[in-house]
Design a protein around this motif. Structure first.
Motif, PDB file in Angstrom:
ATOM      1  N   ASP A  72       0.877  -1.160   0.000  1.00 28.25           N
ATOM      2  CA  ASP A  72       0.000   0.000   0.000  1.00 28.25           C
ATOM      3  C   ASP A  72       0.919   1.215   0.000  1.00 28.25           C
ATOM      4  OD1 ASP A  72      -1.675   2.148   0.544  1.00 28.25           O
ATOM      5  OD2 ASP A  72      -2.934   1.002   1.908  1.00 28.25           O
ATOM      6  N   LYS A  75       0.336   4.189   2.272  1.00 27.37           N
ATOM      7  CA  LYS A  75       0.676   4.002   3.684  1.00 27.37           C
ATOM      8  C   LYS A  75       2.137   3.617   3.887  1.00 27.37           C
ATOM      9  CE  LYS A  75      -3.971   2.479   5.016  1.00 27.37           C
ATOM     10  NZ  LYS A  75      -4.765   1.387   5.647  1.00 27.37           N
ATOM     11  N   THR A  77       3.545   0.845   3.304  1.00 25.61           N
ATOM     12  CA  THR A  77       3.453  -0.421   4.020  1.00 25.61           C
ATOM     13  C   THR A  77       3.440  -1.585   3.030  1.00 25.61           C
ATOM     14  OG1 THR A  77       2.207   0.627   5.807  1.00 25.61           O
ATOM     15  CG2 THR A  77       2.085  -1.763   5.670  1.00 25.61           C
TER      16      THR A  77
END
Length: 113
Positions: A72, A75, A77
């Protein structure tokens, strides 16, 4: 840049699932390829899964069909979904992000038989 941080490890029975998370801050991460490595006691560190900045993936043969890496970028992440875990998956899992630059502290995954 801040070193990436892994989380999500733990103890699970064979056949179970875990999801590892690697989080980082800084623009360089969303533009970089990332690798999940693992190291079991007495063994060399091995690359388990890789995901490119564009979302392309690659896996070591032993985890194909069981592990899924995703990211992601909003994010900063990256995730490693691990299903149908086996005792031989027991290891410390590290994220290396960008590849060849920063490595997290690792998270322990233990799979009991």
């Amino acid at each position: 840049q801040v070193r990436p941080v892994e989380s999500g490890g733990g103890l699970v029975q064979a056949g179970g699932s875990l999801r590892l998370t690697c989080a980082a801050s800084g623009k360089i991460f969303r533009m970089s390829n990332m690798g999940w490595y693992r190291q079991a006691p007495g063994k060399e560190r091995e690359l388990v899964a890789l995901i490119t900045s564009g979302g392309g993936t690659n896996y070591v043969d032993s985890v194909k069909g069981r592990f899924t890496v995703s990211r992601d970028n909003a994010k900063n992440t990256v995730y490693l979904q691990m299903n149908n875990l086996k005792p031989e998956d027991t290891a410390v899992y590290y994220c290396n992000w960008p590849i060849g630059v920063y490595t997290g502290q690792g998270t322990q995954v233990t799979v009991s038989s």
